[in-house]
Design an enzyme around this catalytic site. Sequence first.
Site, PDB file in Angstrom:
ATOM      1  N   LYS A 156       0.854  -1.192   0.000  1.00 33.51           N
ATOM      2  CA  LYS A 156       0.000   0.000   0.000  1.00 33.51           C
ATOM      3  C   LYS A 156       0.889   1.241   0.000  1.00 33.51           C
ATOM      4  O   LYS A 156       1.765   1.389   0.864  1.00 33.51           O
ATOM      5  CB  LYS A 156      -0.898   0.014   1.239  1.00 33.51           C
ATOM      6  CG  LYS A 156      -1.969  -1.065   1.213  1.00 33.51           C
ATOM      7  CD  LYS A 156      -2.767  -1.096   2.509  1.00 33.51           C
ATOM      8  CE  LYS A 156      -3.703   0.078   2.637  1.00 33.51           C
ATOM      9  NZ  LYS A 156      -4.485  -0.002   3.910  1.00 33.51           N
TER      10      LYS A 156
HETATM   11  O1  G3P Z   1      -6.701   1.667   5.672  1.00 37.10           O
HETATM   12  C1  G3P Z   1      -7.535   2.720   5.398  1.00 37.10           C
HETATM   13  C2  G3P Z   1      -8.901   2.611   5.948  1.00 37.10           C
HETATM   14  O2  G3P Z   1      -9.216   1.302   6.220  1.00 37.10           O
HETATM   15  C3  G3P Z   1      -9.143   3.517   7.104  1.00 37.10           C
HETATM   16  O3  G3P Z   1     -10.310   3.220   7.742  1.00 37.10           O
HETATM   17  O4  G3P Z   1     -11.895   3.355   9.606  1.00 37.10           O
HETATM   18  O5  G3P Z   1      -9.609   4.338   9.876  1.00 37.10           O
HETATM   19  O6  G3P Z   1     -11.272   5.428   8.388  1.00 37.10           O
HETATM   20  P1  G3P Z   1     -10.794   4.148   8.980  1.00 37.10           P
END
Ligand code: G3P
Length: 225
Positions: free
Chosen positions: A86
């Site tokens: 990533k």
């Molecule tokens: O890895 C990126 C994504 O999964 C972030 O999720 O829940 O931290 O906004 P969140």
Amino acid sequence: MKLIVDFANLDRIKEMYAYYPIDGVTTNPSILAKEGKNPYEVLKAIRKFIGKDAELHVQVVSKDAESMVREAHKIQQELGPSTYVKVPVSREGLKAIKALAAEGTNITATAVYTQMQAYLAGKAGASYAAPYVNRIDNIGADGIKVAKDIHDIFKKNDLKTEVLAASFKNSQQVLELAKYGVGAATVAPDVIEGLIKLDAVDCAIKAFTKDFEKLCGEGKTMLDC
Ligand code: G3P
């Protein structure tokens, strides 16, 4: 749409795989930080559980492109060549994506908030681009629309890149993208569990059990008749 689990706790990942049709695991530095252990120790255990060819996504944290590329090499050396690296879509990130794509690395372009970030990452050779649906909503834009636009941009420009939508907070967001047929959604365990939480379903199942027990006796199933 593939359904990927966005988490790094092995016990919880095992539980999700036991109950749901899960296609892989994504992590990010914040998710790994919650485990409080050496990240490679955590990731190797996940890799061992899901198998060498299953999708595992691991993020670089370096600031400049050259270091990101070195970090990607180390990630793939430790976790296998099928691992998706990533890379955040910044200016340096795009440079790293171009270099890694030229080597044939699986790349997930991440920290995507705009259609143009995803378009450039796709052109640079990323396999996936990850729009952060809920975080986009939280800054007053429309996360679902951004993810759908990115899907359309990839298809209309003959790019092989797929959307790997991320950052979900509710079932509706997942449903909207499943209906649209984006490539993948990565979802935290609690939100996956919420996809089938419905009192009406529990009531229907209880009523069936009650009727059957009236017929065959308490605790009986089709095994006992
Ligand atoms: O890895 C990126 C994504 O999964 C972030 O999720 O829940 O931290 O906004 P969140």
